[in-house]
Design an enzyme around this catalytic site. Structure first.
Site: not given
Ligand code: THU
Length: 129
Positions: A42, A44, A53, A55, A84, A87
């Site tokens: 991920n 940010e 994200c 994935e 999520c 994704c």
């Molecule tokens: N996140 C992912 O990388 N993948 C997911 O399927 C769920 C959320 C990340 C996004 C963000 O940087 C952190 O997790 C918190 O939501």
């Protein structure tokens, strides 16, 4: 490529996660039909909504290298966790409902395994258009 090897690559990818805001670090590794593995973490942003994200980064990594058919996905998060909704939709664009999704913790211990079809039933995808 064993399940555990793919999980280990997701664990390794998680170490690159850029998550200074949530401190929720995620790694993903997806096995392409060619046998190559593409990973992602991920990423940010100070403008929170621009977060990517793990994935989706892994899939974009694969697509940008010319691979668009996949066989297996592994995700590593603290304690294990599932992808999520956004994704799941992006995974669904490229992966069969039968594809297994391995959900592992930060140490590479498999916590849960589900098929994409179980994660996203009655999906809307390319064949829906
Ligand atoms: N996140 C992912 O990388 N993948 C997911 O399927 C769920 C959320 C990340 C996004 C963000 O940087 C952190 O997790 C918190 O939501």
């Amino acid at each position: 490529m064993t399940d555990q090897e793919l999980i280990n690559l997701a664990v390794a990818a998680r170490k690159s996660a850029y998550a200074p805001y949530s401190k929720f670090f995620v790694g993903a590794a997806i096995l392409g039909e060619s046998g190559k593995v593409y990973s992602g973490c991920n990423v940010e942003n100070a403008s929170y909504g621009l977060t990517n994200c793990a994935e989706r980064v892994a899939i974009a990594n694969a697509i940008s290298q010319g691979e668009s058919s996949f066989e297996l996905l592994a995700i590593s998060v603290k304690g294990g966790g599932s992808p999520c909704g956004a994704c799941r939709q992006v995974i669904n664009e490229f992966c069969p409902a039968s594809m297994r999704v391995l959900m592992a913790d930060e140490n590479g211990i498999l916590v849960k395994e589900m098929s994409l079809g179980e994660l996203l039933p009655d999906s809307f995808g390319p064949e829906s258009l």
